[in-house]
Write a protein that holds these residues in place. Structure first.
Motif, PDB file in Angstrom:
ATOM      1  N   LYS A   6      11.404  11.687  -2.920  1.00 29.30           N
ATOM      2  CA  LYS A   6      11.325  12.565  -4.108  1.00 29.30           C
ATOM      3  C   LYS A   6      10.548  13.687  -3.454  1.00 29.30           C
ATOM      4  N   GLU A   7       9.337  13.393  -2.536  1.00 28.38           N
ATOM      5  CA  GLU A   7       8.659  14.661  -2.020  1.00 28.38           C
ATOM      6  C   GLU A   7       9.623  15.472  -1.135  1.00 28.38           C
ATOM      7  N   ALA A   8      10.457  14.679  -0.452  1.00 28.38           N
ATOM      8  CA  ALA A   8      11.616  15.460   0.754  1.00 28.38           C
ATOM      9  C   ALA A   8      12.287  16.272  -0.218  1.00 28.38           C
ATOM     10  N   ALA A   9      12.894  15.770  -1.417  1.00 24.43           N
ATOM     11  CA  ALA A   9      13.899  16.550  -2.118  1.00 24.43           C
ATOM     12  C   ALA A   9      12.952  17.860  -2.667  1.00 24.43           C
ATOM     13  N   ASP A  10      12.033  17.580  -3.341  1.00 20.62           N
ATOM     14  CA  ASP A  10      11.057  18.539  -4.070  1.00 20.62           C
ATOM     15  C   ASP A  10      10.716  19.538  -2.849  1.00 20.62           C
ATOM     16  N   LYS A  11      10.518  19.339  -1.843  1.00 24.86           N
ATOM     17  CA  LYS A  11      10.030  20.121  -0.762  1.00 24.86           C
ATOM     18  C   LYS A  11      11.271  21.106   0.006  1.00 24.86           C
ATOM     19  N   PHE A  12      12.333  20.474  -0.233  1.00 26.49           N
ATOM     20  CA  PHE A  12      13.366  20.955   0.500  1.00 26.49           C
ATOM     21  C   PHE A  12      13.799  22.481   0.032  1.00 26.49           C
ATOM     22  N   ARG A  41      20.613  16.591  -4.449  1.00 22.19           N
ATOM     23  CA  ARG A  41      19.553  17.619  -4.762  1.00 22.19           C
ATOM     24  C   ARG A  41      19.519  18.666  -3.533  1.00 22.19           C
ATOM     25  N   ILE A  42      19.770  18.178  -2.378  1.00 23.61           N
ATOM     26  CA  ILE A  42      19.738  18.721  -1.169  1.00 23.61           C
ATOM     27  C   ILE A  42      21.097  19.825  -1.224  1.00 23.61           C
ATOM     28  N   ARG A  43      22.211  18.982  -1.518  1.00 26.00           N
ATOM     29  CA  ARG A  43      23.462  19.977  -1.711  1.00 26.00           C
ATOM     30  C   ARG A  43      23.430  20.805  -2.543  1.00 26.00           C
ATOM     31  N   GLU A  44      22.506  20.697  -3.962  1.00 24.21           N
ATOM     32  CA  GLU A  44      22.651  21.517  -4.855  1.00 24.21           C
ATOM     33  C   GLU A  44      21.953  23.008  -4.461  1.00 24.21           C
ATOM     34  N   TYR A  95      25.360  23.878   2.941  1.00 21.83           N
ATOM     35  CA  TYR A  95      25.815  23.915   4.321  1.00 21.83           C
ATOM     36  C   TYR A  95      24.808  23.173   5.390  1.00 21.83           C
ATOM     37  N   VAL A  96      23.690  22.900   4.860  1.00 23.05           N
ATOM     38  CA  VAL A  96      22.718  22.161   5.787  1.00 23.05           C
ATOM     39  C   VAL A  96      23.457  21.210   6.356  1.00 23.05           C
ATOM     40  N   VAL A  97      23.147  20.888   7.461  1.00 22.62           N
ATOM     41  CA  VAL A  97      23.880  19.501   8.264  1.00 22.62           C
ATOM     42  C   VAL A  97      23.056  18.462   7.803  1.00 22.62           C
TER      43      VAL A  97
END
Length: 145
Positions: free
Chosen positions: A36-42, A67-70, A74-76
């Protein structure tokens, strides 16, 4: 400017070793233990590559990847897991556009893992990049004539 990698890994030993190995390769690394912290920080553009475990506290890896893809389609993203034989989960990751899988099991080779990550950060050699640019430029010149 160095590449920036986000590691999302809850296991201390695994996270510490991978972070140190990548930093030894002059890669800028941020390590987070909670999904959750990683998704929120991305944030879009903040990272060149994400190394993502599947089983995490907070949010599981598939939800983090959604969440990252949203935010940045394009990030690897490299899945780094012991659960590579979970075909349902792997299918979901494929549909979300994961770029690679690395098994972090007992037989995993840290050097090989670092090489895979570096190869994903630099998909073209310098010569290949120059050839691609020359090809694009020559195609543009042909169309302009």
């Amino acid at each position: 400017m160095s590449d920036k990698v986000l590691i999302v890994e809850d296991e201390d030993i695994t996270g510490k070793f991978l972070k140190k190995a990548l930093e030894d390769e002059k890669i800028d690394v941020e390590w987070m233990k909670n999904g959750k912290e990683a998704a929120d920080k991305f944030k879009k553009g903040a990272y060149d590559l994400v190394v993502l475990d599947i089983i995490l506290p907070g949010l599981k890896g598939d939800v983090v990847l959604e969440r990252i893809r949203e935010i940045d389609p394009y990030v690897v993203v490299v899945v780094y897991t012991n659960n590579i034989n979970d075909h349902t989960m792997m299918s979901k990751f494929i549909n979300l556009g994961v770029d690679a899988y690395i098994n972090k099991g007992a037989g995993a080779d840290l050097r090989k893992t670092v090489k895979i990550i570096k190869d994903k950060l630099e998909p073209f050699s310098l010569d290949e990049a120059h050839d691609l640019i020359d090809n694009i430029n020559s195609n543009n010149n042909i169309e302009e004539e």
